[in-house]
Structures are given as C-alpha cells and as structure tokens.
Design an enzyme around this catalytic site. Structure first.
Site, short mmCIF file in Angstrom:
data_model
loop_
_atom_site.label_atom_id
_atom_site.label_comp_id
_atom_site.label_asym_id
_atom_site.label_seq_id
_atom_site.Cartn_x
_atom_site.Cartn_y
_atom_site.Cartn_z
N LYS A 86 6.16 -14.60 -76.56
CA LYS A 86 5.47 -14.75 -77.85
C LYS A 86 6.50 -14.67 -78.97
CE LYS A 86 1.48 -12.73 -78.80
NZ LYS A 86 0.56 -11.57 -78.92
C1 E4P Z 1 -2.38 -11.79 -80.63
O1 E4P Z 1 -1.48 -12.63 -80.50
C2 E4P Z 1 -2.35 -10.86 -81.74
O2 E4P Z 1 -1.22 -10.08 -81.58
C3 E4P Z 1 -3.55 -9.96 -81.84
O3 E4P Z 1 -4.66 -10.54 -81.25
C4 E4P Z 1 -3.85 -9.52 -83.25
O4 E4P Z 1 -5.12 -8.91 -83.28
P1 E4P Z 1 -5.56 -7.93 -84.44
O5 E4P Z 1 -5.69 -8.73 -85.70
O6 E4P Z 1 -6.87 -7.39 -83.99
O7 E4P Z 1 -4.49 -6.87 -84.56
#
Ligand code: E4P
Length: 225
Positions: A86
């Site tokens: 990522k």
């Molecule tokens: C995924 O890639 C993100 O890191 C994550 O879903 C963010 O979620 P949040 O807005 O609930 O922290």
C-alpha cells in the site's frame, strides 16, 4: 466483489473468517499501531492464518519513493505472495507505484480522496486504488459518488486497476458500491457484523423455532425425524 477485513486484531479476524467468506486483510500504520505488537509479528501471524491465497495489504511509511520501494521489497519478502504494497497516492508514491509495478509487485494506492489521485495511481500501474469513502463524506463531499467516478475512470480508460473502497461508517455506503459492482471493499469488523444485525430477521427466525418446538418438543430439530 472482494471483501476484506480492515483490522490487525488476529482474534477478530479469526472470528469473522469463521462465519463469512472473506478474501483477505488490509492494514494501515494506525491499525498496526493499535495492535500494540511489532508490525511483522502481527502481519506474519495474519498471513499464517489467512493462508497464501488470500490477499494481505500492508503500507509503507517512508516519504521518499526510493525508500518506499525498499520497504515494498521487504514487506513482500516477509509476507509472501498475494501481498499488496500500500502506497499513498502522493507524487513520491506515484513514482514508487510505477517502479514497484514495473518489477511485478502487487500495489494498492491508498489515501485517495480525489478521482485524479486514482487516475494517476492507475496510470502508474496500481492494482487497486483505495478511496476513503467516509472520510470524503466528512469533508462535505460524497464518498460513494467519488468511488463510483473512480471506477468509471478505470473502466472508460481501460485500466486494469480496481477500486478497493475503504473507510466506511455504515452499511448503506457499502451497499451502494456493491450495487455498482466495484472490485473490492475493505471493512472494519463492526461494519461487517452490522450488515446482518436486524431485529425483524431475528424475530422471524425465533418464531420458526418456537412454532417447531411447540409442536415437536423443546430442542427438537430436523435431525430428530
Ligand atoms: C484503508 O486503506 C484505510 O487505511 C482505512 O480503511 C481508513 O479507514 P478509516 O477512515 O476508518 O480510518
């Protein structure tokens, strides 16, 4: 449409896998920190549990592209096949996505708030782009509409990139993207559990059981006949 768990709590992951057909696990640095464990300790345990065929997404931390690439190599070396690196969709990240995807690594573009971040990530060869649906809503914009727009850009421009929608607050946001046919969504454990919590359904099932038991005796099931 793939459904992944957005969490690093191994007990929660195991509990959800027991009931639901799940395609993998995503994490981010904040999620890993919350586990209170060393990053590779928890990630390796997740990989061991989900097996080599499920997706595992783990994020780089470095701000510079060259270092992101090095982190990507290490992440995949530690976590094996079906691991996606990522990378935030910022300029250094776009460069790192291009370099890693050219080397054949799985790449997930993350921290996506705008369709053009998704576009550049796709052009850089990302396999997935993760729009933060609820965080976009919290800016006074429409997260679901933004994710749909990104999906359309990928299809209309002929990119192989799929949406991995992330950051949800409720079932409705997820349902709309299911209807639209986006590639994947990653969901916090409570979001997954809430889909099937419904007092009407529980009551309907309870009536079936009590009708049967009233006629055939307490605890009777189809196994008794
Ligand atoms: C995924 O890639 C993100 O890191 C994550 O879903 C963010 O979620 P949040 O807005 O609930 O922290």
């Amino acid at each position: 449409m793939k459904i992944l768990i957005d969490d690093a709590n191994v007990d929660k992951i195991k509990a959800l896998y027991d009931y639901y057909p799940i395609d993998g696990v995503t994490t981010n640095p904040s999620i890993l920190t919350k586990s209170g464990r060393k990053p590779y300790d928890v990630l390796c345990e997740i990989r061991e549990f989900i097996g080599p065929n499920a997706q595992l997404h783990a994020q780089v931390i470095s701000p510079k592209a060259e270092d992101m690439v090095k982190e990507g190599h290490k992440i995949v070396e530690m976590l094996g096949k079906n691991t996606f690196v990522k990378i935030p969709a910022v300029p250094e990240g776009i460069k790192a996505m291009r370099l890693l995807s050219q080397e054949g690594f799985g790449v997930t573009a993350t921290a996506i708030y705008t369709p053009m971040q998704a576009f550049w990530s796709a052009k850089a060869g990302a396999d997935y782009a993760a729009p933060y649906v609820n965080r976009i809503d919290n800016l006074g914009a429409d997260g679901v509409a933004a994710a749909k727009k990104m999906h359309d850009i990928f299809k209309n421009c002929g990119f192989k990139t799929e949406i991995l929608a992330a950051s949800f607050k409720n079932s409705q946001q997820v349902q709309e993207l299911c209807e639209y046919g986006v590639g994947a969504a990653t969901l916090a454990p409570d979001t997954i559990e809430n889909f099937l919590k419904n007092a009407c359904v529980t009551s309907a099932v309870d009536v079936f059981i009590s009708d049967f038991e009233n006629s055939y005796g307490k605890g009777a099931t189809m196994l008794n006949y």
